[in-house]
Design an enzyme around this catalytic site. Structure first.
Site, PDB file in Angstrom:
ATOM      1  N   LYS A  52       8.357   7.699  -5.337  1.00  0.00           N
ATOM      2  CA  LYS A  52       6.968   8.000  -5.727  1.00  0.00           C
ATOM      3  C   LYS A  52       6.480   9.255  -4.993  1.00  0.00           C
ATOM      4  CE  LYS A  52       2.680   7.324  -7.209  1.00  0.00           C
ATOM      5  NZ  LYS A  52       2.167   7.219  -8.554  1.00  0.00           N
TER       6      LYS A  52
ATOM      7  N   THR B 292       0.852   2.215  -4.001  1.00  0.00           N
ATOM      8  CA  THR B 292       1.531   3.404  -3.466  1.00  0.00           C
ATOM      9  C   THR B 292       1.286   3.397  -1.966  1.00  0.00           C
ATOM     10  OG1 THR B 292       1.114   4.628  -5.502  1.00  0.00           O
ATOM     11  CG2 THR B 292       1.738   5.907  -3.561  1.00  0.00           C
TER      12      THR B 292
ATOM     13  N   LYS C  68      -4.335  10.337  -0.122  1.00  0.00           N
ATOM     14  CA  LYS C  68      -3.552   9.285   0.566  1.00  0.00           C
ATOM     15  C   LYS C  68      -2.060   9.505   0.306  1.00  0.00           C
ATOM     16  CE  LYS C  68      -3.169   5.554  -1.758  1.00  0.00           C
ATOM     17  NZ  LYS C  68      -2.015   4.966  -2.398  1.00  0.00           N
TER      18      LYS C  68
HETATM   19  N1  LIG Z   1      -5.336   4.701 -10.681  1.00  0.00           N
HETATM   20  C1  LIG Z   1      -4.202   5.326 -10.966  1.00  0.00           C
HETATM   21  O1  LIG Z   1      -4.125   6.128 -11.911  1.00  0.00           O
HETATM   22  C2  LIG Z   1      -2.943   5.047 -10.154  1.00  0.00           C
HETATM   23  C3  LIG Z   1      -1.729   5.510 -10.633  1.00  0.00           C
HETATM   24  C4  LIG Z   1      -0.567   5.246  -9.909  1.00  0.00           C
HETATM   25  C5  LIG Z   1      -0.647   4.550  -8.710  1.00  0.00           C
HETATM   26  N2  LIG Z   1      -1.873   4.119  -8.253  1.00  0.00           N
HETATM   27  C6  LIG Z   1      -1.902   3.384  -6.973  1.00  0.00           C
HETATM   28  O2  LIG Z   1      -2.149   2.018  -7.252  1.00  0.00           O
HETATM   29  C7  LIG Z   1      -2.917   1.440  -6.179  1.00  0.00           C
HETATM   30  C8  LIG Z   1      -4.205   0.848  -6.753  1.00  0.00           C
HETATM   31  O3  LIG Z   1      -4.926   1.872  -7.432  1.00  0.00           O
HETATM   32  P1  LIG Z   1      -6.196   1.526  -8.348  1.00  0.00           P
HETATM   33  O4  LIG Z   1      -6.526   2.795  -9.059  1.00  0.00           O
HETATM   34  O5  LIG Z   1      -5.957   0.274  -9.102  1.00  0.00           O
HETATM   35  O6  LIG Z   1      -7.287   1.266  -7.215  1.00  0.00           O
HETATM   36  P2  LIG Z   1      -8.701   0.496  -7.298  1.00  0.00           P
HETATM   37  O7  LIG Z   1      -9.213   0.480  -8.704  1.00  0.00           O
HETATM   38  O8  LIG Z   1      -9.552   1.081  -6.248  1.00  0.00           O
HETATM   39  O9  LIG Z   1      -8.316  -1.006  -6.924  1.00  0.00           O
HETATM   40  C9  LIG Z   1      -7.874  -1.350  -5.643  1.00  0.00           C
HETATM   41  C10 LIG Z   1      -7.651  -2.835  -5.604  1.00  0.00           C
HETATM   42  O10 LIG Z   1      -7.207  -3.212  -4.299  1.00  0.00           O
HETATM   43  C11 LIG Z   1      -8.097  -4.184  -3.757  1.00  0.00           C
HETATM   44  N3  LIG Z   1      -8.184  -4.008  -2.306  1.00  0.00           N
HETATM   45  C12 LIG Z   1      -8.352  -2.841  -1.635  1.00  0.00           C
HETATM   46  N4  LIG Z   1      -8.382  -3.067  -0.313  1.00  0.00           N
HETATM   47  C13 LIG Z   1      -8.198  -4.391  -0.150  1.00  0.00           C
HETATM   48  C14 LIG Z   1      -8.122  -5.230   0.990  1.00  0.00           C
HETATM   49  N5  LIG Z   1      -8.212  -4.733   2.239  1.00  0.00           N
HETATM   50  N6  LIG Z   1      -7.946  -6.551   0.787  1.00  0.00           N
HETATM   51  C15 LIG Z   1      -7.846  -7.046  -0.453  1.00  0.00           C
HETATM   52  N7  LIG Z   1      -7.905  -6.307  -1.581  1.00  0.00           N
HETATM   53  C16 LIG Z   1      -8.080  -4.996  -1.429  1.00  0.00           C
HETATM   54  C17 LIG Z   1      -9.407  -3.924  -4.445  1.00  0.00           C
HETATM   55  O11 LIG Z   1     -10.239  -5.069  -4.353  1.00  0.00           O
HETATM   56  P3  LIG Z   1     -11.850  -4.963  -4.628  1.00  0.00           P
HETATM   57  O12 LIG Z   1     -12.015  -5.100  -6.111  1.00  0.00           O
HETATM   58  O13 LIG Z   1     -12.426  -6.075  -3.854  1.00  0.00           O
HETATM   59  O14 LIG Z   1     -12.280  -3.604  -4.112  1.00  0.00           O
HETATM   60  C18 LIG Z   1      -8.908  -3.653  -5.873  1.00  0.00           C
HETATM   61  O15 LIG Z   1      -8.540  -4.843  -6.514  1.00  0.00           O
HETATM   62  C19 LIG Z   1      -3.157   2.567  -5.165  1.00  0.00           C
HETATM   63  O16 LIG Z   1      -2.182   2.495  -4.156  1.00  0.00           O
HETATM   64  C20 LIG Z   1      -2.989   3.829  -6.012  1.00  0.00           C
HETATM   65  O17 LIG Z   1      -2.578   4.937  -5.235  1.00  0.00           O
HETATM   66  C21 LIG Z   1      -3.009   4.334  -8.950  1.00  0.00           C
END
Ligand SMILES: NC(=O)c1ccc[n+]([C@@H]2O[C@H](COP(=O)([O-])OP(=O)(O)OC[C@H]3O[C@@H](n4cnc5c(N)ncnc54)[C@H](OP(=O)(O)O)[C@@H]3O)[C@@H](O)[C@H]2O)c1
Length: 302
Positions: free
Chosen positions: A187, A112, A255
């Site tokens: 979104k 997102t 965010k």
């Molecule tokens: N969780 C939800 O329910 C949900 C629902 C809809 C949309 N989203 C969106 O989906 C996205 C991911 O969410 P998530 O919940 O999966 O987050 P998360 O569990 O915090 O995972 C984030 C991922 O991105 C990687 N990452 C972050 N910064 C990075 C960088 N600078 N370089 C390389 N890799 C990086 C992290 O790697 P590391 O493992 O090394 O930290 C991890 O693999 C976000 O934009 C969020 O808003 C989430």
């Protein structure tokens, strides 16, 4: 990283794909691609997560040390990282995905992020003979684990048609809504609709509790009428119990609301309730709730 609940998959020819970012969302999404029979190479900044993923899903799943290596030879590169800057860091630069992708390949971004970064990366892709689809998702962690996400896409129609049946491995709906950036804008619409609703539900539950009502019983009744919502069905009970240690993190919601408020400044839309709820989420962050689920908005009222 969580495991997935397997489902049936559409039968299509196996593709060579990559997945960058194995977080709460990306890990299970990549898992469904492997279970659907695609050859999947993953990259994660913290390598231990990529190793654990490959141990669970390989072969056909395997992991690479950089986005560039993961993307080499792939028809489609999927990505799901945190925000605009994270996205640029895995896509651009000497070790970024674009540097490894073959001509004609498509990068599908499920982060997102802003509509601006989508347009920026779409232009950069075009200059390299690649394609870029912005494709943020809705459905949360459970949707990713069950392979039942809703995917909102922006970009070129021909590239979209190529990625649609593959993205269907982890989705129940994959829809093109317009040009580059349209997925991210959709979104934002989704998050505006949720923000005010969660505050309304919080006020309703907190009011009922102060009035001494059995709120599980009340939600059981009004949840069958016009007040029903996904939030009421899926979060009402845990809001009553005060449990928030799971789900969609408050930090991510802030965010997302920041992206909404930036975009609203540009397009002139009035979003007063969304701006207020954004500040309420700042209170939740201050109270230690940065990783709590967004339904924790109710703690301000208790
Ligand atoms: N969780 C939800 O329910 C949900 C629902 C809809 C949309 N989203 C969106 O989906 C996205 C991911 O969410 P998530 O919940 O999966 O987050 P998360 O569990 O915090 O995972 C984030 C991922 O991105 C990687 N990452 C972050 N910064 C990075 C960088 N600078 N370089 C390389 N890799 C990086 C992290 O790697 P590391 O493992 O090394 O930290 C991890 O693999 C976000 O934009 C969020 O808003 C989430």
């Amino acid at each position: 990283m969580s495991s997935i609940n397997t489902r049936t998959y559409e039968s299509i020819p196996a593709q060579t794909v990559a997945f960058l970012g194995l977080g709460v969302m990306g890990g299970p999404m990549a898992g469904h691609l492997a279970k659907a029979g695609h050859s999947v190479t993953v990259y994660n900044r913290t390598a231990a997560k990529a190793e654990a993923w490959a141990a669970e899903f390989g072969p056909p799943g395997r992991h690479a040390a950089t986005p560039r290596e993961a993307a080499a030879g792939a028809d489609i590169v999927f990505c799901c990282v945190g925000n605009d800057d994270d996205l640029r860091s895995v896509v651009l630069g000497a070790d970024g995905a674009f540097a490894g992708m073959k001509k004609g390949a498509v990068l599908v971004d499920h982060t997102t992020a802003s509509a601006d970064v989508a347009r920026e990366l779409s232009k950069a892709a075009e200059a390299l003979g690649l394609h870029f689809i912005d494709a943020p998702v809705s459905g949360g962690q459970a949707g990713a684990q069950n392979g039942a996400l809703t995917v909102m896409c922006g970009g070129d129609a021909a590239a979209f048609e190529r990625i649609k049946p593959v993205a269907a491995s982890f989705s129940r709906a994959v829809t093109l809504l317009g040009e580059s950036g349209a997925g991210q804008l959709a979104k934002m619409v989704n998050q505006i609709a949720i923000a005010g609703l969660v505050q309304g539900l919080s006020e309703a539950i907190a009011f009922g509790q102060r009035a001494g009502l059995d709120m599980e019983a009340v939600l059981g009744v009004i949840g069958k009428g016009a007040a029903q919502s996904w939030q009421m069905d899926n979060r009402g009970k845990t809001m009553i119990e005060g449990k928030f240690d799971y789900g969609f993190a408050v930090d991510w919601m802030r965010k997302d609301l920041g992206l909404v408020l930036d975009e609203a400044k540009r397009n002139g839309a009035r979003v007063p309730v969304t701006a207020l709820v954004d500040q309420f989420y700042a209170d939740v962050q201050q109270a230690g709730g940065r990783r709590w689920d967004t339904s924790s908005l109710i703690i301000r009222l208790k």
